[in-house]
Design a protein around this motif. Structure first.
Motif, PDB file in Angstrom:
ATOM      1  N   ASP A   1      11.875 -35.248  -1.141  1.00  0.00           N
ATOM      2  CA  ASP A   1      11.916 -36.358  -0.185  1.00  0.00           C
ATOM      3  C   ASP A   1      10.971 -36.116   0.989  1.00  0.00           C
ATOM      4  O   ASP A   1      10.305 -37.031   1.463  1.00  0.00           O
ATOM      5  CB  ASP A   1      13.336 -36.589   0.330  1.00  0.00           C
ATOM      6  CG  ASP A   1      14.235 -37.213  -0.732  1.00  0.00           C
ATOM      7  OD1 ASP A   1      13.687 -37.842  -1.659  1.00  0.00           O
ATOM      8  OD2 ASP A   1      15.454 -37.071  -0.620  1.00  0.00           O
ATOM      9  N   ALA A   2      10.900 -34.872   1.463  1.00  0.00           N
ATOM     10  CA  ALA A   2      10.014 -34.546   2.580  1.00  0.00           C
ATOM     11  C   ALA A   2       8.545 -34.713   2.185  1.00  0.00           C
ATOM     12  O   ALA A   2       7.731 -35.196   2.979  1.00  0.00           O
ATOM     13  CB  ALA A   2      10.268 -33.119   3.060  1.00  0.00           C
TER      14      ALA A   2
ATOM     15  N   ILE B   1       7.343 -36.750  -0.136  1.00  0.00           N
ATOM     16  CA  ILE B   1       7.081 -38.190  -0.263  1.00  0.00           C
ATOM     17  C   ILE B   1       6.895 -38.811   1.117  1.00  0.00           C
ATOM     18  O   ILE B   1       5.981 -39.605   1.339  1.00  0.00           O
ATOM     19  CB  ILE B   1       8.226 -38.890  -1.024  1.00  0.00           C
ATOM     20  CG1 ILE B   1       8.265 -38.423  -2.474  1.00  0.00           C
ATOM     21  CG2 ILE B   1       8.117 -40.394  -0.948  1.00  0.00           C
ATOM     22  CD1 ILE B   1       7.048 -38.778  -3.283  1.00  0.00           C
ATOM     23  N   HIS B   2       7.761 -38.436   2.061  1.00  0.00           N
ATOM     24  CA  HIS B   2       7.662 -38.969   3.422  1.00  0.00           C
ATOM     25  C   HIS B   2       6.336 -38.566   4.071  1.00  0.00           C
ATOM     26  O   HIS B   2       5.681 -39.380   4.726  1.00  0.00           O
ATOM     27  CB  HIS B   2       8.847 -38.478   4.262  1.00  0.00           C
ATOM     28  CG  HIS B   2       8.814 -38.939   5.678  1.00  0.00           C
ATOM     29  ND1 HIS B   2       9.044 -40.243   6.044  1.00  0.00           N
ATOM     30  CD2 HIS B   2       8.533 -38.270   6.821  1.00  0.00           C
ATOM     31  CE1 HIS B   2       8.936 -40.351   7.342  1.00  0.00           C
ATOM     32  NE2 HIS B   2       8.608 -39.175   7.842  1.00  0.00           N
ATOM     33  N   GLU B   3       5.927 -37.317   3.895  1.00  0.00           N
ATOM     34  CA  GLU B   3       4.678 -36.828   4.489  1.00  0.00           C
ATOM     35  C   GLU B   3       3.473 -37.545   3.868  1.00  0.00           C
ATOM     36  O   GLU B   3       2.521 -37.897   4.570  1.00  0.00           O
ATOM     37  CB  GLU B   3       4.551 -35.314   4.291  1.00  0.00           C
ATOM     38  CG  GLU B   3       3.281 -34.707   4.826  1.00  0.00           C
ATOM     39  CD  GLU B   3       3.121 -34.822   6.328  1.00  0.00           C
ATOM     40  OE1 GLU B   3       1.968 -34.744   6.788  1.00  0.00           O
ATOM     41  OE2 GLU B   3       4.114 -34.995   7.049  1.00  0.00           O
ATOM     42  N   THR B   4       3.511 -37.790   2.592  1.00  0.00           N
ATOM     43  CA  THR B   4       2.412 -38.477   1.920  1.00  0.00           C
ATOM     44  C   THR B   4       2.290 -39.917   2.397  1.00  0.00           C
ATOM     45  O   THR B   4       1.186 -40.439   2.574  1.00  0.00           O
ATOM     46  CB  THR B   4       2.613 -38.453   0.396  1.00  0.00           C
ATOM     47  OG1 THR B   4       2.718 -37.089  -0.020  1.00  0.00           O
ATOM     48  CG2 THR B   4       1.463 -39.106  -0.329  1.00  0.00           C
ATOM     49  N   ALA B   5       3.420 -40.550   2.664  1.00  0.00           N
ATOM     50  CA  ALA B   5       3.419 -41.947   3.092  1.00  0.00           C
ATOM     51  C   ALA B   5       3.023 -42.118   4.554  1.00  0.00           C
ATOM     52  O   ALA B   5       2.647 -43.215   4.965  1.00  0.00           O
ATOM     53  CB  ALA B   5       4.797 -42.553   2.863  1.00  0.00           C
ATOM     54  N   ARG B   6       3.104 -41.047   5.349  1.00  0.00           N
ATOM     55  CA  ARG B   6       2.778 -41.136   6.770  1.00  0.00           C
ATOM     56  C   ARG B   6       1.293 -41.385   6.944  1.00  0.00           C
ATOM     57  O   ARG B   6       0.460 -40.711   6.369  1.00  0.00           O
ATOM     58  CB  ARG B   6       3.189 -39.839   7.468  1.00  0.00           C
ATOM     59  CG  ARG B   6       3.134 -39.887   8.971  1.00  0.00           C
ATOM     60  CD  ARG B   6       3.759 -38.644   9.569  1.00  0.00           C
ATOM     61  NE  ARG B   6       3.174 -37.419   9.080  1.00  0.00           N
ATOM     62  CZ  ARG B   6       2.083 -36.849   9.592  1.00  0.00           C
ATOM     63  NH1 ARG B   6       1.463 -37.395  10.614  1.00  0.00           N
ATOM     64  NH2 ARG B   6       1.619 -35.726   9.098  1.00  0.00           N
TER      65      ARG B   6
END
Length: 133
Positions: free
Chosen positions: A41-42, A44-49
């Protein structure tokens, strides 16, 4: 063999004398979904930022900033209040974000090429996009 459970269907529910009954919340938690990939999850979140690219100033903007810096150096002992817009590089991926900080200027270190605000904020001079005081 007969499998209708007629021999046990009417027996009372067993309750242990040694172990207290598990609360309903704890019982439900054991069936909750789990993260099979730790940290996924972390990632995915970092990639989307999203991050911004740093814009290069043209000659005219650089000259204007240099004039403002020379005026600012003359009034540095008064600790003037300034508003600085600058580019802050991201620590984890390419690009960064544009920030604006307002406050009293503590010092300008020409050797290190940084501006230091009284609240402790350090701003690299090369990353400054706009300066007002």
């Amino acid at each position: 063999m007969k499998e209708d459970y007629s021999d046990i269907i009417n027996l009372p529910h067993h309750e242990s004398r040694n172990h207290p009954q598990m609360p309903m919340e704890a019982r439900a938690a054991q069936f909750a979904p789990f993260a099979s990939l730790t940290g996924y999850d972390a990632v995915i979140h970092e990639t989307a930022r999203l991050t911004d690219r740093q814009v290069e100033l043209d000659v005219y903007d650089n000259e204007r900033l240099n004039r403002i810096f020379s005026e600012l150096m003359d009034s540095l002992e008064k600790h003037p209040v300034v508003a600085v817009s600058y580019f802050k590089p991201d620590e984890h991926k390419a690009g960064g974000a544009y920030m604006t900080v307002s406050g009293k200027l503590k010092k300008i270190d020409t050797y290190e090429q940084i501006m230091k605000m009284e609240d402790g904020t350090i701003i690299p001079i090369d990353n400054i996009m706009d300066l007002q005081f």
